[in-house]
Scaffold this active site. Sequence first.
Site, PDB file in Angstrom:
ATOM      1  N   ARG A  63       0.824  -1.214   0.000  1.00 28.61           N
ATOM      2  CA  ARG A  63       0.000   0.000   0.000  1.00 28.61           C
ATOM      3  C   ARG A  63       0.852   1.256   0.000  1.00 28.61           C
ATOM      4  NH1 ARG A  63      -3.940  -3.278   3.120  1.00 28.61           N
ATOM      5  NH2 ARG A  63      -4.328  -4.469   1.275  1.00 28.61           N
ATOM      6  N   HIS A  67       0.470   4.345  -2.520  1.00 24.80           N
ATOM      7  CA  HIS A  67       0.223   5.714  -2.060  1.00 24.80           C
ATOM      8  C   HIS A  67       1.336   6.655  -2.513  1.00 24.80           C
ATOM      9  CE1 HIS A  67      -3.058   5.293   1.213  1.00 24.80           C
ATOM     10  NE2 HIS A  67      -3.121   4.258   0.406  1.00 24.80           N
ATOM     11  N   GLY A  73       4.212  10.996  -8.212  1.00 24.17           N
ATOM     12  CA  GLY A  73       4.893   9.904  -8.890  1.00 24.17           C
ATOM     13  C   GLY A  73       5.653   9.023  -7.911  1.00 24.17           C
ATOM     14  N   SER A  77       8.365  10.185  -1.962  1.00 27.44           N
ATOM     15  CA  SER A  77       7.959  11.395  -1.231  1.00 27.44           C
ATOM     16  C   SER A  77       7.114  11.053  -0.015  1.00 27.44           C
ATOM     17  CB  SER A  77       7.203  12.358  -2.157  1.00 27.44           C
ATOM     18  OG  SER A  77       6.135  11.698  -2.819  1.00 27.44           O
ATOM     19  N   ASN A  92      -2.708   8.749   4.704  1.00 28.38           N
ATOM     20  CA  ASN A  92      -1.436   8.054   4.919  1.00 28.38           C
ATOM     21  C   ASN A  92      -1.142   7.727   6.384  1.00 28.38           C
ATOM     22  OD1 ASN A  92      -0.838   8.072   2.187  1.00 28.38           O
ATOM     23  ND2 ASN A  92       0.286  10.006   2.291  1.00 28.38           N
ATOM     24  N   HIS A 189      -5.950  -5.735  -2.463  1.00 28.57           N
ATOM     25  CA  HIS A 189      -6.697  -5.868  -1.209  1.00 28.57           C
ATOM     26  C   HIS A 189      -6.919  -7.337  -0.838  1.00 28.57           C
ATOM     27  CE1 HIS A 189      -8.574  -1.553  -1.470  1.00 28.57           C
ATOM     28  NE2 HIS A 189      -7.313  -1.557  -1.101  1.00 28.57           N
ATOM     29  N   SER A 244      -9.187 -14.974   3.670  1.00 27.00           N
ATOM     30  CA  SER A 244      -7.907 -15.204   2.983  1.00 27.00           C
ATOM     31  C   SER A 244      -7.014 -13.971   3.063  1.00 27.00           C
ATOM     32  CB  SER A 244      -8.164 -15.575   1.513  1.00 27.00           C
ATOM     33  OG  SER A 244      -6.971 -15.832   0.834  1.00 27.00           O
ATOM     34  N   ASP A 249      -4.126 -14.155  -3.548  1.00 26.15           N
ATOM     35  CA  ASP A 249      -4.852 -15.005  -4.489  1.00 26.15           C
ATOM     36  C   ASP A 249      -6.049 -14.242  -5.051  1.00 26.15           C
ATOM     37  OD1 ASP A 249      -6.722 -14.934  -2.423  1.00 26.15           O
ATOM     38  OD2 ASP A 249      -6.189 -16.923  -1.652  1.00 26.15           O
TER      39      ASP A 249
END
Length: 325
Positions: A63, A67, A73, A77, A92, A189, A244, A249
């Site tokens: 993640r 982010h 980009g 940062s 964040n 996710h 899971s 998967d």
Amino acid sequence: MEGTLFKVLFLLFVLSIVSTLVHGQGTSVGFYSSTCPKAESIVKSTVTSHVNSDSSLAPGLLRMHFHDCFVQGCDASVLVSGSGTEKTAFPNLGLRGYEVIDDAKTQLETACPGVVSCADILALAARDSVVLSGGLSWQVPTGRRDGRVSQASDVNNLPGPGDSVDVQKQKFAAKGLNTQDLVTLVGGHTIGTTACQFFSNRLRNFTTNGAADPSIDPSFLSQLQTLCPQNSGATNRVALDNGSQNKFDNSYYANLRNGRGILQSDQALWNDDSTKTFVQRYLGLRGLLGLTFNVEFGRSMVKMSNIGVKTGTDGEIRKKCSAFN
């Protein structure tokens, strides 16, 4: 003979151009092969050590890379500490894994001072986290440089948990990512958890008559309401891929089909025809050309990891990932 040789050389030339386009603006696989040959293995061993101690760091690192790339980009940062930096922006605040990146950077600065960027460490760590969670590996183009700007006020174009499919598509398209990339990358996710505060609005008083979100499987709704009590439990954690959460998967997509998506933005992928097709293809539903999630995820990650990269003389190679030089 000369004609054949010319054709072969021309084909190689074309392939080199295609390779450059795929890899992005100045990034390439094996960028550190001569300047820091052990760079990728150092990152991998560091990530492995930390994730083996705490498996929740794998989705955290994935993640964090996402982010990072969606703001300024893929330039690390998001790693910069201090008042008013990206790290302090509300979306964040729940990011985890900074210590893993710092650990890898410390080792790399000992092995190859001033060579490997924090942005590349984060891109490699995201890939290694997926592999440690059971996903397939992919080649990560490297050569990114670290940005010199990090402002919380820039963190306004991250996809949000309540975004409609149209809004999600607009945000991804703005970064050069198409609808398949959207459905594929959100499939990240399949590992990790989220806090009740990001979806509790779906559980009660969602409709005008006070009912819950009708797209939630009724038998699953009672489970979620227990995990997220009314007027309390905002920070309680719930698996994004029910049943899971530690395995990379395609069961996340099966949960969407069964009305068991956690975030409103996730479940919306099944309820909108433009994205539902890709969910169905990842599930191999009859009558549709199937897609292999693990393979496509790597391809979309390469595209995402080349958003707005800084190369050449742009940016810098930070000595510490949490601070500009």
